[in-house]
Design a protein around this motif. Sequence first.
Motif, PDB file in Angstrom:
ATOM      1  N   CYS A   1       0.898  -1.132   0.138  1.00  0.00           N
ATOM      2  CA  CYS A   1       0.026  -0.265  -0.122  1.00  0.00           C
ATOM      3  C   CYS A   1       0.781   1.160  -0.192  1.00  0.00           C
ATOM      4  CB  CYS A   1      -0.896  -0.020   1.200  1.00  0.00           C
ATOM      5  SG  CYS A   1      -2.062  -1.325   1.054  1.00  0.00           S
ATOM      6  N   LYS A   2       2.125   1.319  -0.374  1.00  0.00           N
ATOM      7  CA  LYS A   2       3.027   2.306  -0.232  1.00  0.00           C
ATOM      8  C   LYS A   2       2.595   3.476  -1.115  1.00  0.00           C
ATOM      9  CE  LYS A   2       7.753   3.400  -0.586  1.00  0.00           C
ATOM     10  NZ  LYS A   2       9.378   2.778  -0.564  1.00  0.00           N
ATOM     11  N   ALA A   3       2.236   3.109  -2.324  1.00  0.00           N
ATOM     12  CA  ALA A   3       1.417   4.200  -3.430  1.00  0.00           C
ATOM     13  C   ALA A   3       0.563   5.150  -2.616  1.00  0.00           C
ATOM     14  CB  ALA A   3       1.018   3.555  -4.713  1.00  0.00           C
ATOM     15  N   PHE A   4      -0.372   4.277  -2.059  1.00  0.00           N
ATOM     16  CA  PHE A   4      -1.641   5.110  -1.556  1.00  0.00           C
ATOM     17  C   PHE A   4      -0.868   5.863  -0.260  1.00  0.00           C
ATOM     18  CE2 PHE A   4      -3.790   1.561  -3.188  1.00  0.00           C
ATOM     19  CZ  PHE A   4      -4.637   2.223  -4.036  1.00  0.00           C
ATOM     20  N   MET A   5       0.120   5.437   0.458  1.00  0.00           N
ATOM     21  CA  MET A   5       0.675   6.196   1.633  1.00  0.00           C
ATOM     22  C   MET A   5       1.401   7.314   1.216  1.00  0.00           C
ATOM     23  SD  MET A   5       3.934   5.096   4.041  1.00  0.00           S
ATOM     24  CE  MET A   5       5.071   5.086   2.726  1.00  0.00           C
ATOM     25  N   ILE A   6       2.209   7.177  -0.078  1.00  0.00           N
ATOM     26  CA  ILE A   6       2.659   8.352  -0.600  1.00  0.00           C
ATOM     27  C   ILE A   6       1.872   9.357  -1.228  1.00  0.00           C
ATOM     28  CG2 ILE A   6       4.372   9.054  -2.513  1.00  0.00           C
ATOM     29  CD1 ILE A   6       6.060   6.369  -2.070  1.00  0.00           C
ATOM     30  N   SER A   7       0.976   8.987  -1.617  1.00  0.00           N
ATOM     31  CA  SER A   7      -0.180  10.106  -2.205  1.00  0.00           C
ATOM     32  C   SER A   7      -0.732  10.830  -0.888  1.00  0.00           C
ATOM     33  CB  SER A   7      -1.429   9.163  -2.865  1.00  0.00           C
ATOM     34  OG  SER A   7      -0.882   8.728  -3.939  1.00  0.00           O
ATOM     35  N   TYR A   8      -1.124  10.194   0.177  1.00  0.00           N
ATOM     36  CA  TYR A   8      -1.638  10.695   1.248  1.00  0.00           C
ATOM     37  C   TYR A   8      -0.486  11.630   1.794  1.00  0.00           C
ATOM     38  CZ  TYR A   8      -2.868  11.739   6.097  1.00  0.00           C
ATOM     39  OH  TYR A   8      -3.427  11.974   7.299  1.00  0.00           O
ATOM     40  N   LEU A   9       0.673  11.345   2.014  1.00  0.00           N
ATOM     41  CA  LEU A   9       1.738  12.109   2.453  1.00  0.00           C
ATOM     42  C   LEU A   9       2.002  13.418   1.568  1.00  0.00           C
ATOM     43  CD1 LEU A   9       4.346   9.441   3.945  1.00  0.00           C
ATOM     44  CD2 LEU A   9       2.553  11.133   5.158  1.00  0.00           C
ATOM     45  N   LYS A  10       2.124  13.075   0.292  1.00  0.00           N
ATOM     46  CA  LYS A  10       2.169  14.186  -0.739  1.00  0.00           C
ATOM     47  C   LYS A  10       1.034  15.120  -0.515  1.00  0.00           C
ATOM     48  CE  LYS A  10       2.517  15.194  -5.582  1.00  0.00           C
ATOM     49  NZ  LYS A  10       2.534  14.563  -6.843  1.00  0.00           N
ATOM     50  N   CYS A  11      -0.132  14.809  -0.368  1.00  0.00           N
ATOM     51  CA  CYS A  11      -1.487  15.565  -0.280  1.00  0.00           C
ATOM     52  C   CYS A  11      -1.148  16.506   0.843  1.00  0.00           C
ATOM     53  CB  CYS A  11      -2.560  14.913  -0.211  1.00  0.00           C
ATOM     54  SG  CYS A  11      -3.967  15.885  -0.006  1.00  0.00           S
ATOM     55  N   MET A  12      -0.909  15.961   2.137  1.00  0.00           N
ATOM     56  CA  MET A  12      -0.633  16.671   3.516  1.00  0.00           C
ATOM     57  C   MET A  12       0.593  17.752   3.208  1.00  0.00           C
ATOM     58  SD  MET A  12      -2.537  15.216   5.860  1.00  0.00           S
ATOM     59  CE  MET A  12      -1.738  15.567   7.452  1.00  0.00           C
ATOM     60  N   LYS A  13       1.437  17.346   2.355  1.00  0.00           N
ATOM     61  CA  LYS A  13       2.640  18.342   2.325  1.00  0.00           C
ATOM     62  C   LYS A  13       2.056  19.486   1.534  1.00  0.00           C
ATOM     63  CE  LYS A  13       7.487  18.716   0.841  1.00  0.00           C
ATOM     64  NZ  LYS A  13       8.798  17.921   0.504  1.00  0.00           N
ATOM     65  N   GLU A  14       1.405  19.215   0.395  1.00  0.00           N
ATOM     66  CA  GLU A  14       0.982  20.374  -0.620  1.00  0.00           C
ATOM     67  C   GLU A  14      -0.155  21.184   0.187  1.00  0.00           C
ATOM     68  OE1 GLU A  14      -0.593  17.854  -3.934  1.00  0.00           O
ATOM     69  OE2 GLU A  14       1.687  17.752  -4.541  1.00  0.00           O
ATOM     70  N   ASN A  15      -1.072  20.458   1.480  1.00  0.00           N
ATOM     71  CA  ASN A  15      -1.879  21.354   1.741  1.00  0.00           C
ATOM     72  C   ASN A  15      -1.413  21.659   3.283  1.00  0.00           C
ATOM     73  OD1 ASN A  15      -4.277  21.351   0.082  1.00  0.00           O
ATOM     74  ND2 ASN A  15      -3.584  19.235   0.067  1.00  0.00           N
ATOM     75  N   ALA A  16      -0.366  21.880   3.480  1.00  0.00           N
ATOM     76  CA  ALA A  16       0.302  22.505   5.037  1.00  0.00           C
ATOM     77  C   ALA A  16      -0.434  21.484   5.926  1.00  0.00           C
ATOM     78  CB  ALA A  16      -0.029  23.796   5.229  1.00  0.00           C
ATOM     79  N   ASN A  17      -0.467  20.277   5.921  1.00  0.00           N
ATOM     80  CA  ASN A  17      -0.989  19.266   6.810  1.00  0.00           C
ATOM     81  C   ASN A  17      -2.429  19.348   7.217  1.00  0.00           C
ATOM     82  OD1 ASN A  17       1.556  17.797   6.916  1.00  0.00           O
ATOM     83  ND2 ASN A  17       2.239  19.438   8.409  1.00  0.00           N
ATOM     84  N   ASP A  18      -2.915  19.989   6.370  1.00  0.00           N
ATOM     85  CA  ASP A  18      -4.384  19.898   6.743  1.00  0.00           C
ATOM     86  C   ASP A  18      -5.365  18.696   6.230  1.00  0.00           C
ATOM     87  OD1 ASP A  18      -7.222  20.644   6.825  1.00  0.00           O
ATOM     88  OD2 ASP A  18      -7.162  22.322   5.476  1.00  0.00           O
ATOM     89  N   ASN A  19      -5.143  17.926   7.104  1.00  0.00           N
ATOM     90  CA  ASN A  19      -5.818  16.436   6.817  1.00  0.00           C
ATOM     91  C   ASN A  19      -7.153  16.413   6.488  1.00  0.00           C
ATOM     92  OD1 ASN A  19      -7.232  16.872   9.082  1.00  0.00           O
ATOM     93  ND2 ASN A  19      -6.558  15.397  10.206  1.00  0.00           N
ATOM     94  N   GLY A  20      -7.963  17.509   6.347  1.00  0.00           N
ATOM     95  CA  GLY A  20      -9.327  17.375   5.821  1.00  0.00           C
ATOM     96  C   GLY A  20      -9.279  17.555   4.477  1.00  0.00           C
ATOM     97  N   LYS A  21      -8.036  18.067   3.794  1.00  0.00           N
ATOM     98  CA  LYS A  21      -8.265  18.098   2.457  1.00  0.00           C
ATOM     99  C   LYS A  21      -7.726  17.059   1.811  1.00  0.00           C
ATOM    100  CE  LYS A  21      -7.647  23.205   2.316  1.00  0.00           C
ATOM    101  NZ  LYS A  21      -6.870  24.210   2.049  1.00  0.00           N
ATOM    102  N   CYS A  22      -7.180  16.087   2.702  1.00  0.00           N
ATOM    103  CA  CYS A  22      -6.634  14.822   2.136  1.00  0.00           C
ATOM    104  C   CYS A  22      -7.183  13.718   2.694  1.00  0.00           C
ATOM    105  CB  CYS A  22      -5.142  14.655   2.634  1.00  0.00           C
ATOM    106  SG  CYS A  22      -4.073  15.959   2.200  1.00  0.00           S
ATOM    107  N   ARG A  23      -8.473  13.734   2.968  1.00  0.00           N
ATOM    108  CA  ARG A  23      -9.339  12.571   3.582  1.00  0.00           C
ATOM    109  C   ARG A  23      -9.876  11.348   2.410  1.00  0.00           C
ATOM    110  NH1 ARG A  23     -14.506  13.909   5.958  1.00  0.00           N
ATOM    111  NH2 ARG A  23     -14.202  12.013   7.525  1.00  0.00           N
ATOM    112  N   LEU A  24      -9.742  11.702   1.301  1.00  0.00           N
ATOM    113  CA  LEU A  24      -9.912  10.720   0.275  1.00  0.00           C
ATOM    114  C   LEU A  24      -8.656   9.912   0.052  1.00  0.00           C
ATOM    115  CD1 LEU A  24     -11.628   9.503  -2.298  1.00  0.00           C
ATOM    116  CD2 LEU A  24     -10.645  10.990  -3.500  1.00  0.00           C
ATOM    117  N   PHE A  25      -7.503  10.420   0.194  1.00  0.00           N
ATOM    118  CA  PHE A  25      -6.405   9.509   0.132  1.00  0.00           C
ATOM    119  C   PHE A  25      -6.155   8.823   1.522  1.00  0.00           C
ATOM    120  CE2 PHE A  25      -5.362  13.345  -2.434  1.00  0.00           C
ATOM    121  CZ  PHE A  25      -4.863  12.767  -3.466  1.00  0.00           C
ATOM    122  N   SER A  26      -6.646   9.257   2.596  1.00  0.00           N
ATOM    123  CA  SER A  26      -6.625   8.330   3.787  1.00  0.00           C
ATOM    124  C   SER A  26      -7.405   7.197   3.715  1.00  0.00           C
ATOM    125  CB  SER A  26      -7.091   9.357   4.876  1.00  0.00           C
ATOM    126  OG  SER A  26      -6.788   8.634   6.208  1.00  0.00           O
TER     127      SER A  26
END
Length: 115
Positions: free
Chosen positions: A30-55
């Motif tokens: 599941c590494k690809a999904f983890m990387i997508s989530y972490l990339k989203c978090m980085k791009e959105n200043a750790n705002d996890n609300g914007k990365c819920r789909l990736f989570s």
Amino acid sequence: MSFGRPGFADVFKPSPPARGSFPLDHDGECKAFMISYLKCMKENANDNGKCRLFSKQYLECRMDKGLMARDDMANLGLGDVVDPSALPPASTQTTTAPLSNPPHVPQPPSSEHRI
């Protein structure tokens, strides 16, 4: 000897976590999904609300691969997250809006108004 704790205390008994333990993803299934989530978090200043789909996608991968127990997404706080690619395509058929002023249709005169 007590080594820093009271001598009368019982032996410490660890308790398992509320949701249980799960294996690490050593094979990177599941590494690809983890990387997508972490990339989203980085791009959105750790705002996890914007990365819920990736989570949600990451957790679904872990459940599918047996890396964690299957659970309902609502129990994981992601029940309201909808994958846009899972939605049906928008209808290409156009609909006309109802007329606000329908055309006047003449009615036959009633017997009261006949001359």
